[in-house]
Design an enzyme around this catalytic site. Structure first.
Site, mmCIF file in Angstrom:
data_model
loop_
_atom_site.group_PDB
_atom_site.id
_atom_site.type_symbol
_atom_site.label_atom_id
_atom_site.label_comp_id
_atom_site.label_asym_id
_atom_site.label_seq_id
_atom_site.Cartn_x
_atom_site.Cartn_y
_atom_site.Cartn_z
ATOM 1 N N ASP A 58 7.546 -19.488 -25.924
ATOM 2 C CA ASP A 58 6.832 -18.524 -26.740
ATOM 3 C C ASP A 58 6.001 -19.287 -27.683
ATOM 4 O O ASP A 58 6.292 -19.953 -28.418
ATOM 5 C CB ASP A 58 7.957 -17.449 -27.577
ATOM 6 C CG ASP A 58 7.244 -16.331 -28.060
ATOM 7 O OD1 ASP A 58 6.009 -16.230 -28.027
ATOM 8 O OD2 ASP A 58 7.983 -15.477 -28.264
ATOM 9 N N ASP A 59 4.465 -18.949 -27.698
ATOM 10 C CA ASP A 59 3.666 -19.455 -28.558
ATOM 11 C C ASP A 59 3.601 -21.009 -28.528
ATOM 12 O O ASP A 59 3.065 -21.805 -29.389
ATOM 13 C CB ASP A 59 4.026 -19.161 -30.184
ATOM 14 C CG ASP A 59 3.741 -17.618 -30.437
ATOM 15 O OD1 ASP A 59 3.377 -16.994 -29.493
ATOM 16 O OD2 ASP A 59 4.053 -17.311 -31.753
ATOM 17 N N CYS A 96 2.081 -11.744 -27.023
ATOM 18 C CA CYS A 96 3.518 -11.711 -26.368
ATOM 19 C C CYS A 96 3.490 -10.374 -25.362
ATOM 20 O O CYS A 96 3.829 -10.714 -24.241
ATOM 21 C CB CYS A 96 4.724 -11.533 -27.534
ATOM 22 S SG CYS A 96 4.946 -13.087 -28.631
ATOM 23 N N LYS A 150 13.997 -13.656 -24.719
ATOM 24 C CA LYS A 150 13.062 -12.586 -25.591
ATOM 25 C C LYS A 150 12.572 -11.542 -24.463
ATOM 26 O O LYS A 150 11.936 -11.862 -23.581
ATOM 27 C CB LYS A 150 12.222 -13.357 -26.265
ATOM 28 C CG LYS A 150 11.115 -12.170 -26.976
ATOM 29 C CD LYS A 150 10.231 -13.201 -27.729
ATOM 30 C CE LYS A 150 8.956 -12.301 -28.233
ATOM 31 N NZ LYS A 150 8.051 -12.983 -28.979
ATOM 32 N N HIS A 152 11.200 -8.085 -25.621
ATOM 33 C CA HIS A 152 9.858 -7.621 -26.202
ATOM 34 C C HIS A 152 9.003 -6.628 -25.337
ATOM 35 O O HIS A 152 7.750 -6.571 -25.416
ATOM 36 C CB HIS A 152 8.950 -8.622 -26.638
ATOM 37 C CG HIS A 152 7.918 -8.265 -27.807
ATOM 38 N ND1 HIS A 152 7.061 -9.554 -28.381
ATOM 39 C CD2 HIS A 152 7.924 -7.340 -28.501
ATOM 40 C CE1 HIS A 152 6.684 -8.772 -29.539
ATOM 41 N NE2 HIS A 152 6.949 -7.604 -29.505
ATOM 42 N N HIS A 242 8.211 -19.865 -31.145
ATOM 43 C CA HIS A 242 7.720 -18.697 -31.977
ATOM 44 C C HIS A 242 8.304 -19.210 -33.443
ATOM 45 O O HIS A 242 9.435 -19.656 -33.553
ATOM 46 C CB HIS A 242 8.264 -17.327 -31.695
ATOM 47 C CG HIS A 242 7.526 -16.138 -32.192
ATOM 48 N ND1 HIS A 242 7.457 -15.665 -33.251
ATOM 49 C CD2 HIS A 242 6.471 -15.453 -31.661
ATOM 50 C CE1 HIS A 242 6.801 -14.851 -33.646
ATOM 51 N NE2 HIS A 242 5.949 -14.682 -32.697
ATOM 52 N N ASP A 300 3.462 -17.981 -22.812
ATOM 53 C CA ASP A 300 3.249 -16.729 -23.049
ATOM 54 C C ASP A 300 1.729 -16.395 -23.442
ATOM 55 O O ASP A 300 1.123 -15.543 -23.181
ATOM 56 C CB ASP A 300 4.177 -15.823 -23.660
ATOM 57 C CG ASP A 300 4.304 -16.057 -24.863
ATOM 58 O OD1 ASP A 300 3.753 -17.190 -25.640
ATOM 59 O OD2 ASP A 300 4.674 -15.216 -25.835
ATOM 60 N N ASN A 301 1.208 -17.582 -24.308
ATOM 61 C CA ASN A 301 0.012 -17.209 -25.089
ATOM 62 C C ASN A 301 -0.329 -18.572 -25.732
ATOM 63 O O ASN A 301 0.490 -19.721 -25.637
ATOM 64 C CB ASN A 301 -0.023 -15.988 -26.047
ATOM 65 C CG ASN A 301 0.951 -15.822 -26.785
ATOM 66 O OD1 ASN A 301 1.915 -15.155 -26.840
ATOM 67 N ND2 ASN A 301 1.305 -16.890 -27.794
ATOM 68 N N LYS A 318 -3.735 -18.443 -30.585
ATOM 69 C CA LYS A 318 -3.108 -17.092 -30.170
ATOM 70 C C LYS A 318 -3.730 -16.022 -30.791
ATOM 71 O O LYS A 318 -4.137 -15.998 -31.993
ATOM 72 C CB LYS A 318 -1.572 -17.469 -30.762
ATOM 73 C CG LYS A 318 -0.807 -15.981 -30.780
ATOM 74 C CD LYS A 318 0.775 -16.172 -31.436
ATOM 75 C CE LYS A 318 1.330 -14.560 -31.175
ATOM 76 N NZ LYS A 318 2.554 -14.860 -31.989
#
Length: 591
Positions: A58-59, A96, A150, A152, A242, A300-301, A318
């Protein structure tokens, strides 16, 4: 002038920072890379469906992995990638929920109604229930399916939960941003709750355990209790890296020489995650899964440059449609790959994992209509040409430059929700360029509307980087433009806008946007519902609506008290509120 000055600076800095791979002396969990990069060992044949381990971080920024020349130590990921196939033309989504929805459904977000923003904790919204998910297809193929991490993708009804969408087991968080130790999440001042779930129950007893380690331990436990003779799919969606920036102290100590505090904490989290992947790989070997396994690693990004991440030398961050927001770190590691130890430039998108993994599992795709993904396994394993030639990054009809968090709007005409600049005239009368959209066709990439912060942010390794980071990001923010065109193959860093030189290409790509927009379904972005407040749900985030509930709720009830547990207090809400106010003050004063 400032843009060109930054461009020159970036090129010099690129040389000074270098693109060197890490060289680690520790024993490897995987086979050492052959001296001859063209040397290829014959992989085992697919005598049975492979075990599939999908790891999503994540991130994590494009620059934040060792083999991209990072100052962050990722020895496990480097080795796995070096012995597998690195995907260097791999695309994800800028935030996300869209990335996760496209992975799980194999469809662009315009085809699931999730083309605007993320699913927020208090919205009566989730991944559409009529979508057949990736784990459901794998279950049909005889797989045991497990999710750790996660989610989401919404949780307002029990039907939205991971265990109702194809996963046999689930341990993780339902919202998008929790404390790594306490699992508290605040969705605004005073709107705080606990968010760690075991199956469909709140996992109060796991509080205090660092999530990255907790999730790796759960994967180990799943593998230990399962038979390697039966196919298994494990989706590991790490919360790392994240915000909030939290890590065990011993990992932060490794980066004590870093002057930038946020970068130091962020680096520690990345290395900690790397060791978690090491433990998962070790478990695959220990319990007999490895030889018949496929490990996919994906971000994811793009990285959040406000919080220590780096996408250097890509443009943006992001939340933007510049390459820094949508080009991801990705690789595949597997003994079953026919041409290992190489870098692939085949065009791959996150929607492609759905048909690719279902095909590997010998599942049935004939009854799945409308997929936007392609089976890219031949391109990955054998080096064949990718079947993908274009990517719709997104069309967001609700995006408004002045208010990124737009609440529900009814009867929106997607061609007349204006950003700060743009018009139908600028789009040759076929597309209003005020609409936030982006598409890549072949080597060309088009952006319209407001793509987001648009500068190149070098790695933040210094305490006082020349002309603080927000000044760097503001350099091109004032350009009165609504159309950009880049040749991504020749110009991967998006330095040379060719929209004025090649109006023919602009028109052609605008026509593709028109085509895709005709297939889009209405945006799912409902107003927040007060019933979702954790105080009405025992102090935890979780499902709050039933099948019979409408979208509106009549309030007036007192908050429910937890029968078994004392309501958890959110320790980070006041701190987050302080930093929000500080950031607003800094940006308003243009310090």
């Amino acid at each position: 002038m400032a843009v060109y000055a930054l461009t020159g600076f970036s090129l010099v800095s690129l040389l000074s920072f270098g693109y060197l791979s890490w060289d680690w002396m520790k024993p490897s969990l995987v086979a050492d890379v052959a001296t001859d990069p063209m040397e290829k060992s014959l992989p085992p044949t697919f005598t049975r469906p492979p075990h599939i381990i999908f790891i999503l971080t994540d991130d994590q920024g494009y620059h934040d992995i060792g083999y991209h020349g990072s100052d962050i130590q990722t020895p496990t990921l480097d080795r796995l990638a070096a012995d597998g196939v690195k995907l260097e033309n791999y695309y994800i989504q800028p935030i996300c929920t869209p990335s996760r929805s496209q992975l799980i459904t194999g469809r662009y977000q315009i085809h699931t109604g999730l083309q605007h923003s993320i699913i927020r904790p208090r919205q009566p919204n989730c991944l559409p229930l009529d979508q057949v998910t990736l784990p459901q297809k794998l279950q049909e193929a005889g797989y045991s399916t497990h999710m750790v991490g996660k989610w989401h993708l919404g949780f307002y009804k029990r039907e939205c939960l991971p265990t109702r969408r194809g996963f046999d087991t689930f341990l993780g968080s339902l919202t998008g941003n929790v404390d790594y130790y306490t699992y508290d999440n605040c969705d605004g001042p005073g709107v705080c709750g606990y968010d760690l779930h075991e199956g469909e129950d709140v996992a109060w007893d796991q509080s205090g355990k660092y999530s990255t380690f907790l999730y790796a331990q759960r994967v180990n436990k799943i593998l230990a209790s399962h038979s390697p003779k039966e196919p298994i799919f494990i989706y590991v969606a790490f919360q790392a890296v994240h915000t909030p920036l939290q890590s065990p102290k011993e990992y932060i100590y490794r980066y004590r020489s870093m002057g930038n505090v946020a970068r130091r904490k962020y680096a520690a989290m990345v290395t900690c995650m790397d060791e978690a992947v090491k433990n998962i790989t070790w478990a695959l070997k220990k319990y007999g899964y490895y030889d018949n396994s496929v490990i996919v690693f994906s971000t994811d990004n793009g990285g959040q440059t406000f919080s220590g991440g780096s996408n250097w030398p890509l443009r943006g961050r992001k939340g933007t449609y510049w390459e820094g927001g949508v080009r991801g770190i990705g690789f595949v590691h597997s003994p079953l790959i026919k041409r290992k130890r190489r870098t692939s430039w085949a065009l791959v998108h996150i929607t492609d994992w759905y048909p690719t993994l279902v095909s590997l599992a010998r599942g049935n795709l004939s009854n799945v209509q409308g997929l936007d993904g392609y089976n890219v396994w031949p391109a990955i394993s054998e080096g064949k040409e990718s079947p993908r030639t274009e990517i719709l990054h997104n069309i967001d009809p609700l995006y408004n430059h002045e208010s990124p968090r737009t609440e529900i709007l009814h009867n929106i005409d997607p061609l007349y929700n204006h950003a700060k600049y743009g018009s139908l005239e600028d789009g040759f009368g076929i597309w209003n360029t005020a609409v936030q959209a982006s598409i890549r066709v072949g080597e060309w990439k088009l952006l319209t509307g407001d793509p987001g912060y648009s500068d190149w942010i070098p790695p933040q390794t210094l305490t006082n980087f020349p002309g603080s980071w927000w000044n760097l990001e503001r350099l091109t923010n004032g350009l009165r433009k609504s159309v950009w065109l880049f040749n991504i193959t020749a110009d991967p860093y998006e330095r040379y806008d060719l929209s004025e030189q090649r109006p023919d290409v602009v028109r052609s790509l605008l026509m593709r946007l028109v085509h895709y927009n005709r297939t889009a379904i209405p945006v799912r972005y409902p107003a927040e519902n007060p019933r979702a407040h954790p105080d009405f749900n025992g102090g935890a985030w979780g499902p709050w609506a039933s099948e019979d509930d409408g979208e509106e709720w009549e309030g007036g009830r007192e908050p429910l008290k937890s029968r078994n547990k004392k309501k958890k207090k959110c320790k980070i809400c006041k701190l987050r509120s302080f930093f929000r106010k500080l950031n607003t003050r800094l940006m308003s004063n243009r310090i």
